[in-house]
Design a protein around this motif. Sequence first.
Motif, PDB file in Angstrom:
ATOM      1  N   TYR A   1     -18.180  -1.566  60.304  1.00 59.21           N
ATOM      2  CA  TYR A   1     -18.489  -2.336  59.093  1.00 59.21           C
ATOM      3  C   TYR A   1     -17.206  -2.841  58.423  1.00 59.21           C
ATOM      4  O   TYR A   1     -17.138  -3.960  57.938  1.00 59.21           O
ATOM      5  CB  TYR A   1     -19.284  -1.483  58.098  1.00 59.21           C
ATOM      6  CG  TYR A   1     -20.751  -1.425  58.420  1.00 59.21           C
ATOM      7  CD1 TYR A   1     -21.587  -2.477  58.079  1.00 59.21           C
ATOM      8  CD2 TYR A   1     -21.303  -0.333  59.072  1.00 59.21           C
ATOM      9  CE1 TYR A   1     -22.940  -2.443  58.373  1.00 59.21           C
ATOM     10  CE2 TYR A   1     -22.664  -0.288  59.376  1.00 59.21           C
ATOM     11  CZ  TYR A   1     -23.467  -1.341  59.020  1.00 59.21           C
ATOM     12  OH  TYR A   1     -24.804  -1.317  59.314  1.00 59.21           O
TER      13      TYR A   1
ATOM     14  N   ASP B   1     -26.811   8.515  61.727  1.00 55.00           N
ATOM     15  CA  ASP B   1     -26.206   7.192  61.953  1.00 55.00           C
ATOM     16  C   ASP B   1     -27.002   6.113  61.225  1.00 55.00           C
ATOM     17  O   ASP B   1     -26.430   5.197  60.622  1.00 55.00           O
ATOM     18  CB  ASP B   1     -26.168   6.865  63.453  1.00 55.00           C
ATOM     19  CG  ASP B   1     -25.132   7.686  64.195  1.00 55.00           C
ATOM     20  OD1 ASP B   1     -24.357   8.402  63.540  1.00 55.00           O
ATOM     21  OD2 ASP B   1     -25.094   7.607  65.440  1.00 55.00           O
ATOM     22  N   LEU B   2     -28.320   6.208  61.303  1.00 53.37           N
ATOM     23  CA  LEU B   2     -29.166   5.213  60.638  1.00 53.37           C
ATOM     24  C   LEU B   2     -28.977   5.267  59.124  1.00 53.37           C
ATOM     25  O   LEU B   2     -28.897   4.230  58.460  1.00 53.37           O
ATOM     26  CB  LEU B   2     -30.639   5.450  60.985  1.00 53.37           C
ATOM     27  CG  LEU B   2     -31.049   5.043  62.397  1.00 53.37           C
ATOM     28  CD1 LEU B   2     -32.474   5.500  62.685  1.00 53.37           C
ATOM     29  CD2 LEU B   2     -30.931   3.530  62.563  1.00 53.37           C
TER      30      LEU B   2
ATOM     31  N   LEU C   1     -39.397   8.525  63.154  1.00 56.78           N
ATOM     32  CA  LEU C   1     -38.057   8.978  62.758  1.00 56.78           C
ATOM     33  C   LEU C   1     -37.752   8.563  61.324  1.00 56.78           C
ATOM     34  O   LEU C   1     -37.262   9.361  60.523  1.00 56.78           O
ATOM     35  CB  LEU C   1     -37.001   8.422  63.720  1.00 56.78           C
ATOM     36  CG  LEU C   1     -35.547   8.787  63.369  1.00 56.78           C
ATOM     37  CD1 LEU C   1     -35.351  10.298  63.255  1.00 56.78           C
ATOM     38  CD2 LEU C   1     -34.586   8.224  64.412  1.00 56.78           C
TER      39      LEU C   1
ATOM     40  N   GLY D   1     -42.629   5.801  67.810  1.00 58.22           N
ATOM     41  CA  GLY D   1     -41.631   6.868  67.815  1.00 58.22           C
ATOM     42  C   GLY D   1     -40.519   6.608  66.814  1.00 58.22           C
ATOM     43  O   GLY D   1     -40.052   7.509  66.121  1.00 58.22           O
ATOM     44  N   TYR D   2     -40.127   5.356  66.745  1.00 62.83           N
ATOM     45  CA  TYR D   2     -39.036   4.989  65.831  1.00 62.83           C
ATOM     46  C   TYR D   2     -39.527   5.040  64.382  1.00 62.83           C
ATOM     47  O   TYR D   2     -38.805   5.472  63.478  1.00 62.83           O
ATOM     48  CB  TYR D   2     -38.550   3.588  66.189  1.00 62.83           C
ATOM     49  CG  TYR D   2     -37.170   3.236  65.682  1.00 62.83           C
ATOM     50  CD1 TYR D   2     -36.214   4.207  65.419  1.00 62.83           C
ATOM     51  CD2 TYR D   2     -36.808   1.900  65.506  1.00 62.83           C
ATOM     52  CE1 TYR D   2     -34.957   3.859  64.979  1.00 62.83           C
ATOM     53  CE2 TYR D   2     -35.555   1.542  65.074  1.00 62.83           C
ATOM     54  CZ  TYR D   2     -34.625   2.526  64.805  1.00 62.83           C
ATOM     55  OH  TYR D   2     -33.379   2.170  64.371  1.00 62.83           O
TER      56      TYR D   2
ATOM     57  N   PHE E   1     -38.876  -2.820  66.465  1.00 64.06           N
ATOM     58  CA  PHE E   1     -37.840  -2.462  67.446  1.00 64.06           C
ATOM     59  C   PHE E   1     -38.320  -1.391  68.420  1.00 64.06           C
ATOM     60  O   PHE E   1     -38.158  -1.518  69.620  1.00 64.06           O
ATOM     61  CB  PHE E   1     -36.586  -1.907  66.745  1.00 64.06           C
ATOM     62  CG  PHE E   1     -35.527  -2.936  66.512  1.00 64.06           C
ATOM     63  CD1 PHE E   1     -35.132  -3.799  67.517  1.00 64.06           C
ATOM     64  CD2 PHE E   1     -34.898  -3.032  65.280  1.00 64.06           C
ATOM     65  CE1 PHE E   1     -34.146  -4.744  67.302  1.00 64.06           C
ATOM     66  CE2 PHE E   1     -33.912  -3.977  65.056  1.00 64.06           C
ATOM     67  CZ  PHE E   1     -33.538  -4.838  66.065  1.00 64.06           C
ATOM     68  N   GLY E   2     -38.855  -0.309  67.865  1.00 63.06           N
ATOM     69  CA  GLY E   2     -39.052   0.850  68.732  1.00 63.06           C
ATOM     70  C   GLY E   2     -40.427   1.477  68.664  1.00 63.06           C
ATOM     71  O   GLY E   2     -40.626   2.590  69.155  1.00 63.06           O
TER      72      GLY E   2
ATOM     73  N   ILE F   1     -28.846  10.749  65.595  1.00 63.71           N
ATOM     74  CA  ILE F   1     -29.313   9.363  65.471  1.00 63.71           C
ATOM     75  C   ILE F   1     -29.728   9.069  64.027  1.00 63.71           C
ATOM     76  O   ILE F   1     -29.361   8.031  63.461  1.00 63.71           O
ATOM     77  CB  ILE F   1     -30.517   9.115  66.423  1.00 63.71           C
ATOM     78  CG1 ILE F   1     -30.124   9.385  67.880  1.00 63.71           C
ATOM     79  CG2 ILE F   1     -31.050   7.694  66.260  1.00 63.71           C
ATOM     80  CD1 ILE F   1     -31.307   9.409  68.853  1.00 63.71           C
TER      81      ILE F   1
ATOM     82  N   LEU G   1     -26.373   6.340  57.523  1.00 70.66           N
ATOM     83  CA  LEU G   1     -25.022   5.861  57.203  1.00 70.66           C
ATOM     84  C   LEU G   1     -24.999   4.334  57.186  1.00 70.66           C
ATOM     85  O   LEU G   1     -24.458   3.710  56.258  1.00 70.66           O
ATOM     86  CB  LEU G   1     -24.034   6.398  58.241  1.00 70.66           C
ATOM     87  CG  LEU G   1     -22.546   6.215  57.942  1.00 70.66           C
ATOM     88  CD1 LEU G   1     -22.145   7.036  56.729  1.00 70.66           C
ATOM     89  CD2 LEU G   1     -21.693   6.648  59.135  1.00 70.66           C
ATOM     90  N   SER G   2     -25.586   3.736  58.197  1.00 72.46           N
ATOM     91  CA  SER G   2     -25.671   2.281  58.242  1.00 72.46           C
ATOM     92  C   SER G   2     -26.471   1.763  57.038  1.00 72.46           C
ATOM     93  O   SER G   2     -26.125   0.739  56.441  1.00 72.46           O
ATOM     94  CB  SER G   2     -26.323   1.874  59.575  1.00 72.46           C
ATOM     95  OG  SER G   2     -26.848   0.583  59.513  1.00 72.46           O
TER      96      SER G   2
ATOM     97  N   LEU H   1     -18.299   4.343  63.315  1.00 78.45           N
ATOM     98  CA  LEU H   1     -19.409   3.512  62.846  1.00 78.45           C
ATOM     99  C   LEU H   1     -19.031   2.819  61.528  1.00 78.45           C
ATOM    100  O   LEU H   1     -19.224   1.614  61.358  1.00 78.45           O
ATOM    101  CB  LEU H   1     -20.655   4.379  62.643  1.00 78.45           C
ATOM    102  CG  LEU H   1     -21.974   3.653  62.396  1.00 78.45           C
ATOM    103  CD1 LEU H   1     -22.380   2.846  63.618  1.00 78.45           C
ATOM    104  CD2 LEU H   1     -23.087   4.646  62.045  1.00 78.45           C
TER     105      LEU H   1
ATOM    106  N   LEU I   1     -33.250   6.983  70.846  1.00 77.47           N
ATOM    107  CA  LEU I   1     -34.408   7.827  70.524  1.00 77.47           C
ATOM    108  C   LEU I   1     -35.419   7.796  71.672  1.00 77.47           C
ATOM    109  O   LEU I   1     -35.946   8.844  72.069  1.00 77.47           O
ATOM    110  CB  LEU I   1     -35.056   7.333  69.227  1.00 77.47           C
ATOM    111  CG  LEU I   1     -36.255   8.137  68.729  1.00 77.47           C
ATOM    112  CD1 LEU I   1     -35.843   9.526  68.272  1.00 77.47           C
ATOM    113  CD2 LEU I   1     -36.958   7.394  67.584  1.00 77.47           C
TER     114      LEU I   1
ATOM    115  N   ARG J   1     -25.922  -1.206  54.124  1.00 82.13           N
ATOM    116  CA  ARG J   1     -26.902  -2.266  53.883  1.00 82.13           C
ATOM    117  C   ARG J   1     -27.279  -2.348  52.416  1.00 82.13           C
ATOM    118  O   ARG J   1     -27.461  -3.435  51.873  1.00 82.13           O
ATOM    119  CB  ARG J   1     -28.184  -1.948  54.648  1.00 82.13           C
ATOM    120  CG  ARG J   1     -28.055  -2.145  56.115  1.00 82.13           C
ATOM    121  CD  ARG J   1     -29.416  -2.516  56.652  1.00 82.13           C
ATOM    122  NE  ARG J   1     -29.740  -1.701  57.806  1.00 82.13           N
ATOM    123  CZ  ARG J   1     -30.850  -1.873  58.510  1.00 82.13           C
ATOM    124  NH1 ARG J   1     -31.730  -2.782  58.161  1.00 82.13           N
ATOM    125  NH2 ARG J   1     -31.076  -1.128  59.557  1.00 82.13           N
TER     126      ARG J   1
ATOM    127  N   ALA K   1     -32.909   3.000  68.195  1.00 82.20           N
ATOM    128  CA  ALA K   1     -34.268   2.997  68.767  1.00 82.20           C
ATOM    129  C   ALA K   1     -34.213   3.313  70.262  1.00 82.20           C
ATOM    130  O   ALA K   1     -35.033   4.075  70.776  1.00 82.20           O
ATOM    131  CB  ALA K   1     -34.936   1.644  68.537  1.00 82.20           C
TER     132      ALA K   1
END
Lengths: 357, 357
Positions: free
Chosen positions: A148, B141-142, B43, B39-40, B35-36, B138, B144-145, A144, A180, B149, A177
């Motif tokens: 980037y 990962d979010l 999270l 539920g999203y 997006f989701g 999950i 980390l991204s 991941l 999930l 950002r 999303a």
Amino acid sequence: METHHVVDAPYRQQHQVEDALERFLELAKTQAVSFGGAGYLRLWETIERSMAGGKRFRPRMVMTAYEALGGTDIVAAAHVAAAYELLHTALIVHDDVIDRDFVRRGSPNVSGSYRDIAQTAGIPLPLAEHRGMSVAVIAGDLALSASYRLIDRAGSADAVRTRLREILDDAISASAAGELADVDFTVGGVVPTVDDIIRMERLKTAYYSFEAPLQSGGVLAGAPEATIDALGAFGQQIGIAYQIIDDVLGVFGDSKTTGKTTIGDLREGKLTVMVAFAAEQPEWHAVEHLFGDPDLDEEGAAVLREVLTTTGARQHATLLAGDYANRAWEQLASPSIPAQLRDELRPIVATVLERSR
Amino acid sequence: METHHVVDAPYRQQHQVEDALERFLELAKTQAVSFGGAGYLRLWETIERSMAGGKRFRPRMVMTAYEALGGTDIVAAAHVAAAYELLHTALIVHDDVIDRDFVRRGSPNVSGSYRDIAQTAGIPLPLAEHRGMSVAVIAGDLALSASYRLIDRAGSADAVRTRLREILDDAISASAAGELADVDFTVGGVVPTVDDIIRMERLKTAYYSFEAPLQSGGVLAGAPEATIDALGAFGQQIGIAYQIIDDVLGVFGDSKTTGKTTIGDLREGKLTVMVAFAAEQPEWHAVEHLFGDPDLDEEGAAVLREVLTTTGARQHATLLAGDYANRAWEQLASPSIPAQLRDELRPIVATVLERSR
């Protein structure tokens, strides 16, 4: 000369992408040795091995959009293309952790390789599996981060790069999303509707596989906003079509062509458009217990396939995929899609539809 | 006025960091809904809750280096600082997956929250645990991204931003190497040496907690290369000292102050400098079976603590931490460290050493 160029373009593109990937992985491995020695090098080698032989599907989307829109810096495009291959790697490595899969395309995946090493070292199976999954969590994080890094290496102007990163951010956010939603379906205990499945698959797979790479190719080529939007709309429709057909092939396909068994999805209870459709028919209740049974045998799978056929679920999915492919085709008529891009994208629609036959 | 400014600086810094984090999370939650859906959103709310009440240790390193080196764009620095808090979140969320921990600081962590939701929905425990861990993969990962950002949002010049991203890349690469070494130790079945432990802890924790944030603050402030190097060397020494002391407190600390039980590390068999030292002494063999025993009780823990004391392991670790802290202190005498920076970093050394008393 022109014909020669057109014929050779896919090969040249592919070569540049492989080159970008190879150079990135060489650098990663060199850094790995200096950071963490032989063990860390082995992890990168395992990641590399898991990437070998892939179809480079997402890179092709980037390169096709870029070149058809007049982009000429093939090396820059190859780096963006490689970023999407690394993102794909990250997502499938973590998806395999979530699905507790230790095999992909007939070979041990990252979790499987490390599970096997641990078992050989005398670790009992449940612990060895957890060890394999632990290393796969780390490997996915590295891949991941690599996506980037590769966007940064494209060496484009600041404004373009910012835009490319935003698309990458959105791709990661969308797939999270979708993943999930997929996990939530399994917990809910209720089969979701066809629309729920389509929404989930668009987010989980279609976005990062079609929309984002096509749009990234366009952004890098400096295409106008209207073209980027049209690429997104095209990518969404064709991505959903692709995914629906992929699910049909997962149950009814020729395993020689797809490289996958046609029993795996049924055994793990993969929720697809077909299953969502069939679950609304009365015939489903009699066979429901077979779906998702880890001990499902060929005989049971044949029963499920029969019900998916007689309820019209298979046909419904195939027709639905055709609808989405048609919408993608119509999207190509948009005045925002230049003729050369249209000519390059039409064969993609044709290829997706051909898979369903 | 000057005194007033100095007194208020940490508060002001902290406020800016919280502000950057809050704004980022608000944006992430808004995007999540589009997006989701619900539920999203949930999270992201769970990620946010897991971050609440943290010490914001890494952000403080960024802000301290930045301001002491004359940086004045506090909002930009706060975004870089927030990036390291998100990276920390990503790494501990995934570390908890690897360690199969469902609790952190006495409350359910991300895995624990989702395990509990699944159990309430009637899912049996092993499956509910796997579901919790899947969502945590999950979530990590979010986060980390998100760290990438936030670096982008710092809005700094292109060359500075590229450098900041390289440091972030290295931090992720180092912590992956350290986490991998940690997993490998558990599989190896042989207790590693004191040097192995120090190398692992430097990579797994010290690098991303001290070296990288201090250097990032320096880069953003436009400090010369020699200062960046000196900050790295200082961060490495003090980071190792911190980690060794943290491990001592994990077994001998006051749980009221540390917020951790002193039995957890012994129960899970956490490999530390103390344990590596003790394992080389003959007394260890008689108590070895207690170490890493999931059913270890307070009586057994007292036996292990006794051996860690009588073998001199505890003292050795404390002295070693002191050595590293001293090296960090000496590093501050480097001519590349301006006086104001030295004045700001000395209290950090003092704080680390005080923890060991």
